[in-house]
Scaffold this active site. Sequence first.
Site, short mmCIF file in Angstrom:
data_model
loop_
_atom_site.label_atom_id
_atom_site.label_comp_id
_atom_site.label_asym_id
_atom_site.label_seq_id
_atom_site.Cartn_x
_atom_site.Cartn_y
_atom_site.Cartn_z
N LYS A 1 9.40 -0.74 14.44
CA LYS A 1 10.04 -0.35 13.16
C LYS A 1 11.10 0.72 13.41
O LYS A 1 12.19 0.68 12.82
CB LYS A 1 8.99 0.24 12.21
CG LYS A 1 8.01 -0.76 11.63
CD LYS A 1 7.13 -0.06 10.59
CE LYS A 1 5.90 -0.87 10.24
NZ LYS A 1 4.93 -0.15 9.44
N LYS B 1 0.84 -1.20 0.00
CA LYS B 1 0.00 0.00 0.00
C LYS B 1 0.88 1.25 0.00
O LYS B 1 0.67 2.18 -0.76
CB LYS B 1 -0.92 -0.03 1.24
CG LYS B 1 -1.87 1.14 1.33
CD LYS B 1 -2.85 0.96 2.48
CE LYS B 1 -3.70 2.23 2.62
NZ LYS B 1 -4.66 2.15 3.71
N GLU C 1 10.63 -4.61 4.63
CA GLU C 1 10.77 -6.01 4.21
C GLU C 1 10.41 -6.17 2.73
O GLU C 1 11.13 -6.81 1.95
CB GLU C 1 9.84 -6.92 5.03
CG GLU C 1 10.17 -7.02 6.50
CD GLU C 1 9.47 -5.95 7.34
OE1 GLU C 1 9.08 -4.89 6.77
OE2 GLU C 1 9.34 -6.15 8.56
N HIS D 1 -4.77 -33.08 17.23
CA HIS D 1 -3.58 -33.83 17.66
C HIS D 1 -2.46 -32.89 18.11
O HIS D 1 -1.30 -33.27 18.14
CB HIS D 1 -3.10 -34.73 16.52
CG HIS D 1 -4.14 -35.77 16.17
ND1 HIS D 1 -4.22 -36.98 16.83
CD2 HIS D 1 -5.17 -35.75 15.29
CE1 HIS D 1 -5.24 -37.67 16.35
NE2 HIS D 1 -5.84 -36.94 15.41
N GLY E 1 -4.89 -1.91 5.04
CA GLY E 1 -4.04 -3.01 4.57
C GLY E 1 -4.66 -4.37 4.83
O GLY E 1 -4.75 -5.22 3.95
N ARG E 2 -5.09 -4.59 6.08
CA ARG E 2 -5.62 -5.93 6.43
C ARG E 2 -7.02 -6.17 5.88
O ARG E 2 -7.55 -7.27 5.98
CB ARG E 2 -5.57 -6.12 7.94
CG ARG E 2 -6.28 -5.03 8.73
CD ARG E 2 -5.86 -5.08 10.20
NE ARG E 2 -6.38 -3.95 10.96
CZ ARG E 2 -5.77 -2.77 11.05
NH1 ARG E 2 -4.64 -2.55 10.41
NH2 ARG E 2 -6.29 -1.80 11.78
N GLU F 1 -4.59 -6.91 14.73
CA GLU F 1 -4.07 -5.59 14.39
C GLU F 1 -5.17 -4.54 14.52
O GLU F 1 -4.91 -3.37 14.71
CB GLU F 1 -3.48 -5.59 12.96
CG GLU F 1 -2.60 -4.38 12.70
CD GLU F 1 -1.75 -4.51 11.43
OE1 GLU F 1 -0.58 -4.92 11.53
OE2 GLU F 1 -2.26 -4.19 10.35
O1 F6P Z 1 2.32 -4.37 9.90
C1 F6P Z 1 1.90 -3.09 9.65
C2 F6P Z 1 1.37 -2.90 8.26
O2 F6P Z 1 1.24 -1.53 8.09
C3 F6P Z 1 0.05 -3.61 8.00
O3 F6P Z 1 -1.04 -2.93 8.47
C4 F6P Z 1 0.09 -3.74 6.52
O4 F6P Z 1 -0.82 -4.67 6.07
C5 F6P Z 1 1.52 -4.14 6.30
O5 F6P Z 1 2.24 -3.40 7.26
C6 F6P Z 1 2.07 -3.93 4.94
O6 F6P Z 1 2.03 -2.59 4.55
P1 F6P Z 1 2.22 -2.15 3.05
O7 F6P Z 1 1.11 -2.74 2.25
O8 F6P Z 1 2.20 -0.66 3.05
O9 F6P Z 1 3.54 -2.69 2.58
#
Ligand code: F6P
Length: 617
Positions: A578, A268, A274, A453, A335-336, A422
């Site tokens: 972060k 987003k 990462e 199990h 995002g979620r 979240e």
């Molecule tokens: O973990 C925090 C977060 O902001 C989530 O809410 C989101 O889904 C994820 O990181 C990834 O964010 P982006 O889509 O901006 O890479």
Amino acid sequence: MRFSTAIAAISITFHSHFFLLPTVVAESRFEVVTKILPSPLISTDSNPTMKCHETAEYMALQAAATSFHSDDKLHLRNLCSDSSRCAGLVATHNSGEHKIIVDYSRQQVTGPTMDLLFDLANKVGLTQKRDDMRSGLKINSTEGRSVMHHVLRMPKGYDYSSRNPQGKAILDEVHAVRDKIEIFTNKVRSGEFRGSTGKELKNFVCIGIGGSQLGPEFVNEALRADAAAAKASQGRILRFLANVDPVDFELCTRDLDPEETLIVVISKTFTTAETMLNARTAKKWIIDSLSSRGVSNVDEITSKHIIAVSTAIDLCVSFGIDEANIFGFWEWVGGRFSVCSAVGIVPLSLQYSYDVMSQFLDGAHDIDDHFFDAPLRDNIPVLLGLLGVWNSTFMGYATRALLPYAQALKRFPAHIQQVDMESNGKRVALDGSVLPFQSGEINFGEPGTNGQHSFYQLMHQGRVVPADFIGFMESQAPVDLIGEHVSNHDELMSNFFAQPDALAYGKGLTDLVQEGVPEALREHKVFSGNRPSTSILMSKLDAFAVGQLLAIYEHRTAVQGFIWGLNSFDQWGVELGKVLAKQVRSQLTASRKNGAPVIGFNSSTGSLLEAYLAHGK
Ligand code: F6P
């Protein structure tokens, strides 16, 4: 074909209420459609309502919970023997051939408990809050944003302008992106859009994390064995790369031919550390491999092998991605909650076709209509949300389990874990006041019967963990062996039906004596029972049903946040880690490159960093 109108029939379990349409609100309170502008904090308190802990119902529910913990008459063994009570604690939802039965008679509730929960919902303005979300008000007040993931699933021509003055323009934008996805993914699937060496693109590697990975990954798993989806995905591979651990990259790519691989960078913000490092790693992998095979034009390689899904179009372009291959969405999609945006629909349409994914969107839309229109007492997400509040806030159960009796839902618990934890793991109410109770729940789960199990021992004889059992009337891949008593699916479902009763009823000493269990073992074999669960039985798991399930759980989370009076749609809690990681990253750079000593950390972190650096690799 693309947006079959699903006719939803809702059976009435309790008595019905009809709700007034949301009143027209000032246009300025709606989301700006096309531009992401900084917005001021906006109070959503158009209709001041009470905080849940200030209501009489809150205290009454606390008292009720005490009774449920102490009064043997309220043990589930006794409650479940009352068939009229049980018949009243079922909600059903029918949409064409798709049936959903939600049986919550194994929850520690009676009719009066439910009455109190609905009264609590009324006191805190649940209906108004739900309608504010539907209309696009900026209910995510700390970020000044609307919450409109439901709009992503509205079919073309849906009348959204009667709810939201900008409704038509918003929906037109949504469908412009959906049309673009349909055209692009069809081109890739038909071989019209090919890789830079002319080979068809058959491997899709999605790079994204959190909401930009978990939802699409869950839907991918859910559809892999569905007949229509499996047929549409033949010869294609869809993978998800989330972890910045280089091992994840290695495992994800090592058997793929880069000439046939399309990287889908999903972020987003297009700034997530990462994701961006993985995207740069993938770009280098593609460019190095294809350069070594004679393709010298790096821009050509990038534009043919890397596409993006993001709200930050400029950053995608700077990364080298062809603007024609960037699929946008909007700040009003959290995002979620983004699996129904291009975040999920681009990769999943590449793999399964846009037609299949349209059915998924239709299923989610079917539940949106149910959530927004059905009376609270018949409303599945509302019921699940209220039961979640009851179990965690009043009964004191901090954890809950999501137990799908369907291998295809193996990543569903992980996705809902993010959606829910979240969203609702918060410290303060919308107005910033500290919540006088713990919000949110610890969600975990595994497909049955695997969980049986593993952690079911604790659920049966250790801690109380309220559970949602999810099962299906038919299998995606039926097997019926000659000579077996039951089909393989019936074997699976035998467990689905048995486990909730085992949890609820338990097994007492008297039974064990009658069975002749030696005295020394009896206490070990006692099951105290009285462990609550909800059984969700659906007809079948196809794309439509996957969409329904997703929307049910998304809205369940919203309901709980509305009752607790917090903002389910921000996530400030992920920021601090972060920031600290940035400091560590700078230290590692300075130490590795210039031999700088480790400074500025506490003694524990400092010592660990020194040991890590001393290892040298
Ligand atoms: O973990 C925090 C977060 O902001 C989530 O809410 C989101 O889904 C994820 O990181 C990834 O964010 P982006 O889509 O901006 O890479």
